[in-house]
Design a protein around this motif. Sequence first.
Motif, mmCIF file in Angstrom:
data_model
loop_
_atom_site.group_PDB
_atom_site.id
_atom_site.type_symbol
_atom_site.label_atom_id
_atom_site.label_comp_id
_atom_site.label_asym_id
_atom_site.label_seq_id
_atom_site.Cartn_x
_atom_site.Cartn_y
_atom_site.Cartn_z
ATOM 1 N N LYS A 116 -17.432 18.320 -2.522
ATOM 2 C CA LYS A 116 -18.959 18.949 -2.517
ATOM 3 C C LYS A 116 -19.296 18.299 -1.152
ATOM 4 O O LYS A 116 -19.898 19.246 -0.487
ATOM 5 C CB LYS A 116 -19.793 18.449 -3.932
ATOM 6 C CG LYS A 116 -20.721 18.659 -3.868
ATOM 7 C CD LYS A 116 -21.447 19.018 -4.774
ATOM 8 C CE LYS A 116 -22.723 19.616 -5.287
ATOM 9 N NZ LYS A 116 -23.618 19.069 -6.591
ATOM 10 N N GLN A 117 -19.289 16.742 -1.047
ATOM 11 C CA GLN A 117 -19.919 17.207 0.446
ATOM 12 C C GLN A 117 -19.012 17.078 2.074
ATOM 13 O O GLN A 117 -19.657 18.122 2.455
ATOM 14 C CB GLN A 117 -19.696 15.403 0.560
ATOM 15 C CG GLN A 117 -20.501 14.889 1.830
ATOM 16 C CD GLN A 117 -21.777 15.030 1.575
ATOM 17 O OE1 GLN A 117 -22.648 15.214 0.550
ATOM 18 N NE2 GLN A 117 -22.861 16.188 2.679
ATOM 19 N N TYR A 120 -19.719 20.840 1.828
ATOM 20 C CA TYR A 120 -21.343 21.766 1.916
ATOM 21 C C TYR A 120 -21.272 21.097 3.616
ATOM 22 O O TYR A 120 -22.468 21.829 4.221
ATOM 23 C CB TYR A 120 -22.241 21.291 0.987
ATOM 24 C CG TYR A 120 -22.379 21.635 -0.202
ATOM 25 C CD1 TYR A 120 -22.869 23.181 -0.091
ATOM 26 C CD2 TYR A 120 -22.558 20.487 -1.840
ATOM 27 C CE1 TYR A 120 -23.617 23.212 -1.613
ATOM 28 C CE2 TYR A 120 -22.753 21.524 -2.234
ATOM 29 C CZ TYR A 120 -23.246 22.382 -2.511
ATOM 30 O OH TYR A 120 -23.957 22.878 -3.685
ATOM 31 N N ASP A 121 -20.729 20.226 4.074
ATOM 32 C CA ASP A 121 -21.154 19.692 5.557
ATOM 33 C C ASP A 121 -20.233 21.209 6.560
ATOM 34 O O ASP A 121 -20.559 20.594 7.215
ATOM 35 C CB ASP A 121 -20.144 18.652 5.828
ATOM 36 C CG ASP A 121 -20.954 17.168 4.617
ATOM 37 O OD1 ASP A 121 -22.241 17.243 4.643
ATOM 38 O OD2 ASP A 121 -20.629 16.458 4.981
ATOM 39 N N ASN A 123 -20.359 24.042 5.780
ATOM 40 C CA ASN A 123 -20.771 25.574 5.074
ATOM 41 C C ASN A 123 -19.819 26.085 4.145
ATOM 42 O O ASN A 123 -19.939 27.686 4.921
ATOM 43 C CB ASN A 123 -21.547 25.902 6.713
ATOM 44 C CG ASN A 123 -22.991 25.171 7.063
ATOM 45 O OD1 ASN A 123 -23.289 25.034 5.611
ATOM 46 N ND2 ASN A 123 -22.569 24.837 8.174
ATOM 47 N N ASP A 126 -21.365 28.861 -0.828
ATOM 48 C CA ASP A 126 -22.440 29.575 -0.864
ATOM 49 C C ASP A 126 -23.384 29.682 -2.242
ATOM 50 O O ASP A 126 -22.783 30.397 -3.209
ATOM 51 C CB ASP A 126 -22.962 30.846 -0.489
ATOM 52 C CG ASP A 126 -24.146 31.982 -0.428
ATOM 53 O OD1 ASP A 126 -24.923 31.347 -0.814
ATOM 54 O OD2 ASP A 126 -23.611 33.105 1.006
ATOM 55 N N GLU A 127 -24.264 28.289 -2.913
ATOM 56 C CA GLU A 127 -24.837 28.856 -3.740
ATOM 57 C C GLU A 127 -25.484 29.600 -4.854
ATOM 58 O O GLU A 127 -25.302 30.164 -5.769
ATOM 59 C CB GLU A 127 -26.035 27.616 -4.046
ATOM 60 C CG GLU A 127 -25.581 26.444 -3.466
ATOM 61 C CD GLU A 127 -26.296 25.130 -3.873
ATOM 62 O OE1 GLU A 127 -27.387 25.118 -4.760
ATOM 63 O OE2 GLU A 127 -26.113 23.846 -3.970
ATOM 64 N N PHE A 145 -21.785 24.278 -8.144
ATOM 65 C CA PHE A 145 -20.557 23.988 -7.262
ATOM 66 C C PHE A 145 -19.959 22.819 -8.439
ATOM 67 O O PHE A 145 -17.965 23.174 -8.558
ATOM 68 C CB PHE A 145 -20.146 22.360 -5.716
ATOM 69 C CG PHE A 145 -19.399 22.739 -5.124
ATOM 70 C CD1 PHE A 145 -18.943 23.578 -4.544
ATOM 71 C CD2 PHE A 145 -18.868 21.427 -5.402
ATOM 72 C CE1 PHE A 145 -17.909 22.603 -3.899
ATOM 73 C CE2 PHE A 145 -17.571 20.588 -4.821
ATOM 74 C CZ PHE A 145 -17.552 21.956 -3.896
#
Length: 152
Positions: A116-117, A120-121, A123, A126-127, A145
Amino acid sequence: MSTLLKELLKDKINSKKQQDARRLIVEGNLFDYEYYINQYPQVTQENMDLLDHYLEIGYKDGLNPSEDFDTEYYLKMYGDVRVSNINPLVHYVLYGAKEGRKCSSKLTDDEINTYKQLIYDNNLFDEEYYYTQYPELKDTDLDCFTHYLLVG
């Protein structure tokens, strides 16, 4: 040393390792009797101890010894185990766990958080878009996620 003597020694070594593996499986609660009988009720026809059934027969049929160990996954992921013809759970308790091999495709909480990190880091997720695809998630405790990793 004669071929026969080599084979006898090999069988004795294998027998000792099998006994060690069986002990480790039992001590570590890696075989779930209730799970096994509920998943595979047909094994009662064999008139064998359920663990013995898995160790001798069940793994060859792709049966799982517990919810946490996936026989087919382990054999698919580790070709060396597949070609060795060793029972995958026996391999796991004798070697695989020490080598850090995974015993199922299930992700641990730590793995989920790491992935996840990273995503997300960079990009890569897209939630908002994901929620438009699965609007029912907004009414649950499951974040989008985690849903993506486990289901989507």
